[in-house]
Design a protein around this motif. Structure first.
Motif, short mmCIF file in Angstrom:
data_model
loop_
_atom_site.label_atom_id
_atom_site.label_comp_id
_atom_site.label_asym_id
_atom_site.label_seq_id
_atom_site.Cartn_x
_atom_site.Cartn_y
_atom_site.Cartn_z
N ILE A 51 0.83 -0.77 0.21
CA ILE A 51 0.03 -0.02 0.09
C ILE A 51 1.11 1.78 0.12
N PRO A 52 0.58 2.31 -0.87
CA PRO A 52 -0.08 1.94 -2.30
C PRO A 52 0.59 0.99 -3.60
N GLY A 53 -0.54 0.28 -4.20
CA GLY A 53 -0.28 -0.70 -4.86
C GLY A 53 0.75 -0.51 -6.51
N PRO A 54 0.99 -1.35 -8.00
CA PRO A 54 1.35 -0.83 -8.73
C PRO A 54 0.61 -0.09 -8.85
N LYS A 55 -0.62 0.40 -10.06
CA LYS A 55 -1.64 0.76 -10.14
C LYS A 55 -1.74 2.60 -9.48
N SER A 56 -1.54 2.46 -8.49
CA SER A 56 -2.10 3.90 -7.58
C SER A 56 -0.24 4.62 -7.50
N GLN A 57 0.95 3.89 -6.85
CA GLN A 57 1.82 4.17 -8.20
C GLN A 57 2.12 5.51 -9.32
N GLU A 58 1.19 4.95 -10.23
CA GLU A 58 1.30 5.41 -11.99
C GLU A 58 0.48 6.21 -11.65
N LEU A 59 -0.70 6.07 -10.84
CA LEU A 59 -1.40 7.55 -10.74
C LEU A 59 -0.56 8.22 -10.19
N ALA A 114 -1.16 20.38 -8.09
CA ALA A 114 -0.66 21.65 -7.50
C ALA A 114 -0.01 20.70 -6.32
N GLY A 115 1.24 21.26 -6.16
CA GLY A 115 1.82 20.61 -5.13
C GLY A 115 1.37 21.00 -3.56
N GLY A 116 0.90 21.76 -3.55
CA GLY A 116 0.48 22.23 -2.15
C GLY A 116 -1.06 21.46 -1.95
N VAL A 117 -1.59 21.29 -2.97
CA VAL A 117 -2.65 19.52 -2.34
C VAL A 117 -1.98 18.18 -1.92
N GLY A 118 -2.58 17.88 -0.63
CA GLY A 118 -1.47 16.91 -0.10
C GLY A 118 -2.29 15.45 -0.01
N SER A 119 -2.34 14.80 0.51
CA SER A 119 -3.17 13.11 0.81
C SER A 119 -2.42 13.12 1.97
N VAL A 120 -3.00 12.10 2.18
CA VAL A 120 -3.28 11.47 3.69
C VAL A 120 -2.32 10.32 3.44
N LEU A 121 -3.08 9.20 2.10
CA LEU A 121 -2.75 8.49 2.12
C LEU A 121 -2.87 7.88 0.19
N PRO A 122 -1.34 8.60 -0.32
CA PRO A 122 -2.03 8.21 -2.11
C PRO A 122 -2.44 6.58 -2.40
N VAL A 123 -3.28 6.10 -2.15
CA VAL A 123 -3.87 5.45 -2.99
C VAL A 123 -4.92 5.66 -3.47
N ALA A 134 2.14 8.98 -10.40
CA ALA A 134 3.23 9.84 -11.11
C ALA A 134 2.38 10.83 -11.78
N ARG A 135 1.29 10.71 -12.95
CA ARG A 135 0.57 11.26 -13.06
C ARG A 135 0.25 12.41 -12.13
N ARG A 136 -0.16 12.20 -11.15
CA ARG A 136 -0.40 13.12 -10.42
C ARG A 136 0.35 14.39 -9.83
N THR A 137 1.51 13.77 -9.72
CA THR A 137 2.58 14.73 -8.98
C THR A 137 2.70 15.83 -10.50
N ALA A 138 3.06 14.85 -12.05
CA ALA A 138 3.01 15.47 -12.91
C ALA A 138 2.47 16.88 -12.98
N THR A 139 0.83 17.03 -13.05
CA THR A 139 0.23 17.92 -12.78
C THR A 139 -0.88 18.80 -11.56
#
Length: 443
Positions: A14-22, A31-40, A24-29
């Motif tokens: 946790i997070p799994g491979p598909k979450s990790q792919e997403l 804003a960094g100021g929007v956080g998440s408790v858990l990137p699943v 990476a897409r999230r990080t690219a587009t």
């Protein structure tokens, strides 16, 4: 019942491979100021479970921060919102009104404390509701000052950042803030110097003294408080504190505002947390649990106060959106049908019993507090009351790895807060608590 199977399942890291792919897409587009408790990344959710894109099923002890109290896909919410979507998505209530908005205001008049005549105005978010409560109070009293409390959280807009007490991450670097905001002590029993038994009387006397001396009661438009302080650490003000502050407001023509955005709609085992000591606010702000996950907020209060703002002075393009209003009516229907106040009380009984057993074995659990399905534990360093944010982060991380979503909070970052959906099954609740107990023991 939810279509999502109500069982915990961890099939990848946790997070799994598909979450990790997403991610990476999230990080690219995003804003960094929007956080998440858990990137699943969520694929679907319902009941007490969040299922991610990798097929993991997590027990949900967060409810989207007390939003999905009726579950993330409650039948009545989906049914009513879907029907409204088919009819129309938007007209703007300030252009051509519609019945759903009126129905929500009627429901709020019925459910909120007090027998007086009430009116409401609908908005999109909790911060908007608080900001408009201040506007309404200022219009009614013709005064400017606003009084708030230590450990309080009220939002992320400029005015509500000023009202919020915690610097990181909410305020740091974002000033200057709105003026005429004054902060006074709150009755934080666990940390009160002379003990919790003296806290309510002493803290209210201190707060009233500071308001009177430093601000002047005649200058205060509104006193705003969360009846259970949320982000500040699920602090229940010691008994006697809220009634004393409310009485002071009444005696001095000050509008008393209960911010029930996190604590409202059955979350504490009552429709609203301020009912616990019989406090009847002049205005009450709601959001989060109101609409089953759709964006809606409200200010409800005494008709003469709500009518103080001039026509056109309140509103917003999306405020009281028809689909969100339909969701709210479905959410309230569910709360009544399933008696979610009783469910919240049962969740409290189970959680406090289980957590008390953990506290007996682990001296880093300094305090267990909260009401209904709004329960928290404050973690401290062994043998002291010194905040232990490191242990708190470690416990949360261990829970996440084992498939239980928990949230942290607190001014010192040392509080684990539990906000399970009120519809969670008791077996799932206990399983989640097993994981929490193991995580604390391991830390």
């Amino acid at each position: 019942m939810s279509a999502v199977p109500q069982e915990r399942r961890v099939v990848t890291a946790i997070p799994g491979p598909k979450s990790q792919e997403l991610q990476a897409r999230r990080t690219a587009t995003v804003a960094g100021g929007v956080g998440s408790v858990l990137p699943v990344f969520t694929a679907r959710a319902g009941g007490g479970i969040i299922e991610d894109v990798d097929g993991n099923r997590l027990i949900d002890f967060g409810s989207g921060i007390a939003v999905t109290s009726v579950g993330a896909s409650a039948e009545a919410v989906v049914r009513r919102a879907s029907a409204q979507l088919a009819d129309f998505t938007h007209t703007c209530f300030m252009v051509t009104p519609y019945e759903g908005y009126v129905e929500v205001c009627e429901a709020l008049a019925e459910l909120t404390p007090g027998e007086h005549e009430k009116k409401s105005a609908l908005f999109n978010s909790g911060a908007e509701a608080v900001e408009n409560a201040v506007k309404i109070a200022r219009a009614y009293t013709k005064r400017q000052a606003v009084v708030v409390f230590d450990h309080g959280y009220h939002g992320r807009t400029n005015l509500t950042m000023a009202l919020t007490s915690k610097n990181m991450p909410y305020k740091n670097g974002f000033g200057p803030f709105a003026p005429e905001v004054y902060r006074v002590p709150v009755a934080y029993g666990y940390r009160w110097p002379t003990g919790p038994e003296n806290c309510g009387a002493e803290a209210s006397a201190q707060a009233i003294d500071q308001i009177s001396k430093q601000v002047g009661a005649d200058n205060v438009a509104a006193i705003i408080i969360e009846p259970v302080l949320g982000e500040g650490g699920f602090i229940e003000p010691a008994k006697g504190f809220l009634p004393a502050i409310a009485q002071f407001a009444k005696d001095n023509g000050i509008v008393f505002v209960a911010d029930e955005i996190q604590s409202g709609f059955c979350r504490t085992g009552q429709w609203f947390a301020c009912e616990d000591e019989g406090v009847v606010p002049d205005l009450i702000t709601t959001a989060k649990g109101i609409a089953g996950g759709l964006p809606l907020a409200a200010v409800t209060g005494r008709a003469e106060i709500m009518d103080a703002a001039h026509a056109g002075g309140l509103g917003g393009t999306y405020g009281g959106n028809p689909v969100a209003c339909a969701g709210a009516l479905g959410s309230i229907e569910t709360m009544k049908e399933l008696d979610l106040n009783a469910k919240a009380k049962r969740i409290e009984e189970v959680m406090k019993g289980r957590l008390a057993a953990v506290q007996e074995k682990c001296d880093i659990v300094g305090d267990i507090r909260g009401r209904g399905a709004m329960i928290a534990i404050e973690l401290v360093k062994s043998g002291t009351k010194d905040p232990n944010p490191e242990a708190t982060a470690a416990v949360a991380k261990a829970c996440h790895a084992a498939g239980v979503l928990v949230l942290t909070c607190g001014t010192y970052g040392n509080v684990l807060r539990f906000l399970p959906p009120l519809v969670i099954g008791e077996d799932l609740l206990n399983e989640g608590l097993d994981v929490v107990a193991e995580a604390i023991a391991s830390v």
